[in-house]
Design an enzyme around this catalytic site. Structure first.
Site, PDB file in Angstrom:
ATOM      1  N   LEU A   1       0.835  -1.215   0.000  1.00 21.06           N
ATOM      2  CA  LEU A   1       0.000   0.000   0.000  1.00 21.06           C
ATOM      3  C   LEU A   1       0.854   1.244   0.000  1.00 21.06           C
ATOM      4  O   LEU A   1       0.410   2.315  -0.376  1.00 21.06           O
ATOM      5  CB  LEU A   1      -0.899   0.009   1.236  1.00 21.06           C
ATOM      6  CG  LEU A   1      -2.005  -1.035   1.263  1.00 21.06           C
ATOM      7  CD1 LEU A   1      -2.727  -0.992   2.603  1.00 21.06           C
ATOM      8  CD2 LEU A   1      -2.988  -0.806   0.121  1.00 21.06           C
ATOM      9  N   GLY A   2       2.078   1.096   0.443  1.00 22.66           N
ATOM     10  CA  GLY A   2       2.930   2.273   0.469  1.00 22.66           C
ATOM     11  C   GLY A   2       4.121   2.058   1.360  1.00 22.66           C
ATOM     12  O   GLY A   2       4.288   0.998   1.964  1.00 22.66           O
TER      13      GLY A   2
ATOM     14  N   GLY B   1       5.810   3.890   4.416  1.00 21.90           N
ATOM     15  CA  GLY B   1       5.779   4.960   5.406  1.00 21.90           C
ATOM     16  C   GLY B   1       7.165   5.161   5.962  1.00 21.90           C
ATOM     17  O   GLY B   1       8.129   4.578   5.495  1.00 21.90           O
TER      18      GLY B   1
ATOM     19  N   PHE C   1       9.965   4.491   8.320  1.00 15.73           N
ATOM     20  CA  PHE C   1      10.555   3.243   8.840  1.00 15.73           C
ATOM     21  C   PHE C   1       9.881   1.959   8.410  1.00 15.73           C
ATOM     22  O   PHE C   1      10.056   0.965   9.060  1.00 15.73           O
ATOM     23  CB  PHE C   1      10.629   3.093  10.369  1.00 15.73           C
ATOM     24  CG  PHE C   1      10.452   4.287  11.229  1.00 15.73           C
ATOM     25  CD1 PHE C   1      11.262   5.388  11.073  1.00 15.73           C
ATOM     26  CD2 PHE C   1       9.500   4.296  12.243  1.00 15.73           C
ATOM     27  CE1 PHE C   1      11.123   6.471  11.908  1.00 15.73           C
ATOM     28  CE2 PHE C   1       9.363   5.387  13.076  1.00 15.73           C
ATOM     29  CZ  PHE C   1      10.178   6.468  12.904  1.00 15.73           C
ATOM     30  N   GLY C   2       9.100   1.922   7.367  1.00 11.30           N
ATOM     31  CA  GLY C   2       8.568   0.591   7.051  1.00 11.30           C
ATOM     32  C   GLY C   2       7.671   0.551   5.852  1.00 11.30           C
ATOM     33  O   GLY C   2       7.347   1.571   5.263  1.00 11.30           O
ATOM     34  N   ARG C   3       7.309  -0.656   5.477  1.00  7.41           N
ATOM     35  CA  ARG C   3       6.399  -0.869   4.368  1.00  7.41           C
ATOM     36  C   ARG C   3       5.043  -1.296   4.887  1.00  7.41           C
ATOM     37  O   ARG C   3       4.949  -1.949   5.916  1.00  7.41           O
ATOM     38  CB  ARG C   3       6.929  -1.967   3.452  1.00  7.41           C
ATOM     39  CG  ARG C   3       8.061  -1.476   2.577  1.00  7.41           C
ATOM     40  CD  ARG C   3       8.906  -2.633   2.089  1.00  7.41           C
ATOM     41  NE  ARG C   3      10.108  -2.116   1.441  1.00  7.41           N
ATOM     42  CZ  ARG C   3      10.154  -1.780   0.135  1.00  7.41           C
ATOM     43  NH1 ARG C   3       9.119  -1.983  -0.633  1.00  7.41           N
ATOM     44  NH2 ARG C   3      11.255  -1.280  -0.390  1.00  7.41           N
TER      45      ARG C   3
ATOM     46  N   LYS D   1       1.749  -3.042   8.730  1.00  2.33           N
ATOM     47  CA  LYS D   1       2.993  -2.282   8.558  1.00  2.33           C
ATOM     48  C   LYS D   1       4.150  -3.079   9.140  1.00  2.33           C
ATOM     49  O   LYS D   1       4.076  -3.545  10.277  1.00  2.33           O
ATOM     50  CB  LYS D   1       2.882  -0.925   9.251  1.00  2.33           C
ATOM     51  CG  LYS D   1       4.092  -0.035   9.040  1.00  2.33           C
ATOM     52  CD  LYS D   1       3.790   1.391   9.461  1.00  2.33           C
ATOM     53  CE  LYS D   1       4.960   2.309   9.203  1.00  2.33           C
ATOM     54  NZ  LYS D   1       4.635   3.717   9.464  1.00  2.33           N
TER      55      LYS D   1
ATOM     56  N   ASP E   1       1.498  17.572  12.870  1.00  2.00           N
ATOM     57  CA  ASP E   1       1.955  17.269  11.506  1.00  2.00           C
ATOM     58  C   ASP E   1       0.778  16.980  10.575  1.00  2.00           C
ATOM     59  O   ASP E   1       0.805  16.024   9.809  1.00  2.00           O
ATOM     60  CB  ASP E   1       2.931  16.091  11.534  1.00  2.00           C
ATOM     61  CG  ASP E   1       3.787  16.016  10.270  1.00  2.00           C
ATOM     62  OD1 ASP E   1       3.867  17.029   9.541  1.00  2.00           O
ATOM     63  OD2 ASP E   1       4.353  14.947  10.009  1.00  2.00           O
TER      64      ASP E   1
ATOM     65  N   LYS F   1      -1.151  17.358   7.370  1.00  2.00           N
ATOM     66  CA  LYS F   1      -0.946  17.737   5.960  1.00  2.00           C
ATOM     67  C   LYS F   1      -1.559  16.636   5.103  1.00  2.00           C
ATOM     68  O   LYS F   1      -1.825  15.538   5.614  1.00  2.00           O
ATOM     69  CB  LYS F   1       0.543  17.945   5.649  1.00  2.00           C
ATOM     70  CG  LYS F   1       1.419  16.769   5.983  1.00  2.00           C
ATOM     71  CD  LYS F   1       2.888  17.124   5.814  1.00  2.00           C
ATOM     72  CE  LYS F   1       3.757  15.964   6.275  1.00  2.00           C
ATOM     73  NZ  LYS F   1       5.171  16.326   6.366  1.00  2.00           N
TER      74      LYS F   1
ATOM     75  N   ASN G   1      -0.616  12.951   5.347  1.00  3.76           N
ATOM     76  CA  ASN G   1      -0.899  12.193   6.565  1.00  3.76           C
ATOM     77  C   ASN G   1      -2.381  11.911   6.763  1.00  3.76           C
ATOM     78  O   ASN G   1      -2.796  11.525   7.841  1.00  3.76           O
ATOM     79  CB  ASN G   1      -0.361  12.945   7.790  1.00  3.76           C
ATOM     80  CG  ASN G   1       1.152  12.890   7.855  1.00  3.76           C
ATOM     81  OD1 ASN G   1       1.764  12.050   7.203  1.00  3.76           O
ATOM     82  ND2 ASN G   1       1.751  13.783   8.614  1.00  3.76           N
TER      83      ASN G   1
ATOM     84  N   ASP H   1      -0.903   9.553  10.741  1.00  2.00           N
ATOM     85  CA  ASP H   1       0.485   9.528  11.177  1.00  2.00           C
ATOM     86  C   ASP H   1       0.686  10.351  12.425  1.00  2.00           C
ATOM     87  O   ASP H   1       0.488  11.554  12.416  1.00  2.00           O
ATOM     88  CB  ASP H   1       1.394  10.026  10.066  1.00  2.00           C
ATOM     89  CG  ASP H   1       2.805   9.528  10.266  1.00  2.00           C
ATOM     90  OD1 ASP H   1       3.284   9.542  11.419  1.00  2.00           O
ATOM     91  OD2 ASP H   1       3.432   9.113   9.281  1.00  2.00           O
TER      92      ASP H   1
ATOM     93  N   THR I   1       8.830  19.349   4.998  1.00  2.00           N
ATOM     94  CA  THR I   1       8.303  20.603   4.476  1.00  2.00           C
ATOM     95  C   THR I   1       8.003  21.600   5.593  1.00  2.00           C
ATOM     96  O   THR I   1       7.559  21.229   6.674  1.00  2.00           O
ATOM     97  CB  THR I   1       7.038  20.372   3.635  1.00  2.00           C
ATOM     98  OG1 THR I   1       6.496  21.637   3.265  1.00  2.00           O
ATOM     99  CG2 THR I   1       5.982  19.606   4.413  1.00  2.00           C
TER     100      THR I   1
HETATM  101  C1  N15 Z   1       4.298   3.820  15.214  1.00  2.00           C
HETATM  102  C2  N15 Z   1       2.869   3.600  14.859  1.00  2.00           C
HETATM  103  C3  N15 Z   1       1.906   3.627  15.975  1.00  2.00           C
HETATM  104  C4  N15 Z   1       2.493   4.538  13.841  1.00  2.00           C
HETATM  105  C5  N15 Z   1       1.180   4.152  13.352  1.00  2.00           C
HETATM  106  N1  N15 Z   1       0.915   4.894  12.239  1.00  2.00           N
HETATM  107  C6  N15 Z   1       1.578   4.649  11.174  1.00  2.00           C
HETATM  108  O1  N15 Z   1       2.380   3.761  11.002  1.00  2.00           O
HETATM  109  C7  N15 Z   1       1.256   5.549  10.129  1.00  2.00           C
HETATM  110  N2  N15 Z   1       1.064   4.791   8.964  1.00  2.00           N
HETATM  111  C8  N15 Z   1      -0.110   4.495   8.434  1.00  2.00           C
HETATM  112  N3  N15 Z   1       2.058   4.368   8.233  1.00  2.00           N
HETATM  113  C9  N15 Z   1       1.499   3.795   7.196  1.00  2.00           C
HETATM  114  C10 N15 Z   1       0.142   3.856   7.290  1.00  2.00           C
HETATM  115  C11 N15 Z   1      -0.795   3.437   6.341  1.00  2.00           C
HETATM  116  C12 N15 Z   1      -1.978   2.867   6.766  1.00  2.00           C
HETATM  117  C13 N15 Z   1      -0.540   3.653   4.997  1.00  2.00           C
HETATM  118  C14 N15 Z   1      -1.475   3.338   4.042  1.00  2.00           C
HETATM  119  C15 N15 Z   1      -2.680   2.784   4.447  1.00  2.00           C
HETATM  120  C16 N15 Z   1      -2.921   2.540   5.772  1.00  2.00           C
HETATM  121  N4  N15 Z   1      -4.167   2.042   5.873  1.00  2.00           N
HETATM  122  N5  N15 Z   1      -4.722   1.968   4.646  1.00  2.00           N
HETATM  123  C17 N15 Z   1      -3.834   2.425   3.782  1.00  2.00           C
HETATM  124  C18 N15 Z   1      -4.093   2.534   2.415  1.00  2.00           C
HETATM  125  N6  N15 Z   1      -5.272   2.316   1.864  1.00  2.00           N
HETATM  126  C19 N15 Z   1      -5.143   2.534   0.538  1.00  2.00           C
HETATM  127  C20 N15 Z   1      -6.051   2.473  -0.500  1.00  2.00           C
HETATM  128  C21 N15 Z   1      -5.629   2.783  -1.795  1.00  2.00           C
HETATM  129  C22 N15 Z   1      -4.310   3.161  -2.038  1.00  2.00           C
HETATM  130  C23 N15 Z   1      -3.403   3.238  -0.979  1.00  2.00           C
HETATM  131  C24 N15 Z   1      -3.847   2.911   0.306  1.00  2.00           C
HETATM  132  N7  N15 Z   1      -3.217   2.908   1.496  1.00  2.00           N
END
Ligand code: N15
Length: 231
Positions: free
Chosen positions: A22-23, A25, A27-29, A45, A139, A141, A144, A157, A175
């Site tokens: 999905l992406g 972020g 520190f991770g995928r 994640k 943060d 934007k 996020n 985020d 930014t």
């Molecule tokens: C340390 C921890 C508590 C942090 C928790 N928050 C995060 O890790 C922030 N984070 C959220 N990092 C990645 C994500 C994340 C969650 C990224 C993408 C998605 C997600 N949930 N759903 C998606 C998602 N849905 C999609 C639908 C279409 C295209 C891309 C998509 N990404």
């Protein structure tokens, strides 16, 4: 995923079928994943412990996990649970079917007033809830913000968020566009920094670019300090 699932046995990666990425972020995928036992869809994640340790990020990560695990609001992306193996840490996050707000903005250049108003209302609701719980996001934007099935806001985020009781100064990276004057000038600040960011986001959604955007960061910096939008 219901309370029973988050309080039951510890998960392992074998409890999930892993789908498309999905992406990526900080520190991770992140992968689309399905819990085998009940077909519940989540965003999984995956973080490498080695990278977290190399960056000295254990504390920040633990804080983020604690903050996010305690916040439960329809416009805040849920962190359902987490688990480890020898080399990785896994976060079981809510899947946001609508994808990323910045993509919607890219596709449409700008959003109409009605769509913007709905986003700003949901975001304000989520941030009031954070502030009631003594969490400042810091943060906000488009990058996020994720979107639910009906396009509703899911703040995702909390990498920069803090409990107001443990406010510390941090170096500023990324930014400048969303930073309020008091944070740029490294003055004391409070939860009203999030209100500034709501205003900047509202402008960016309606206009298509943030109000203080400039070709150099020193110019952005100057315009924010002097409150000179749109020149
Ligand atoms: C340390 C921890 C508590 C942090 C928790 N928050 C995060 O890790 C922030 N984070 C959220 N990092 C990645 C994500 C994340 C969650 C990224 C993408 C998605 C997600 N949930 N759903 C998606 C998602 N849905 C999609 C639908 C279409 C295209 C891309 C998509 N990404």
């Amino acid at each position: 995923m219901e309370p029973s699932t988050s309080t039951r046995k510890r998960f392992t990666v074998n409890d999930f079928e892993i789908g498309r990425p999905l992406g990526r972020g900080k520190f991770g995928r992140v992968y689309l994943a399905r819990l085998k036992e009940n077909n519940f869809i989540v965003a999984l994640k995956v973080l490498f412990k080695s990278e977290i340790e190399k960056g000295g990020l254990e504390h920040q990560l633990r804080r983020e996990v604690e903050i996010q695990a305690h916040l439960q609001h329809p416009n805040i992306l849920r962190l359902y649970n987490y688990f480890y193996d020898d080399t990785r840490m896994y976060l079981i996050l809510e899947y946001a079917p609508g994808g990323e707000l910045y993509k919607e903005l890219q596709r449409n250049q700008q959003l109409d007033q009605e769509r913007t108003a709905t986003i700003i209302e949901e975001l304000s609701d989520a941030l009031s809830y954070c502030h009631e719980n003594k969490v400042i996001h810091r943060d906000i934007k488009p990058e996020n913000i994720l979107l639910g099935l009906r396009g509703e806001v899911k703040i995702s985020d909390f990498g920069w968020s803090v409990h107001t009781l443990s406010l510390r100064r941090k170096t500023i990276c990324g930014t400048l566009d969303y930073l309020p004057p008091e944070m740029i000038e490294q003055k004391p600040y409070n939860e009203t920094v999030d209100l500034w960011c709501i205003g900047v986001l509202c402008y960016e959604l309606l206009v298509g670019k943030p109000p203080f955007e400039s070709s150099t960061s020193s110019e952005t910096y100057r315009r924010i300090r002097k409150l000179l939008p749109m020149t």
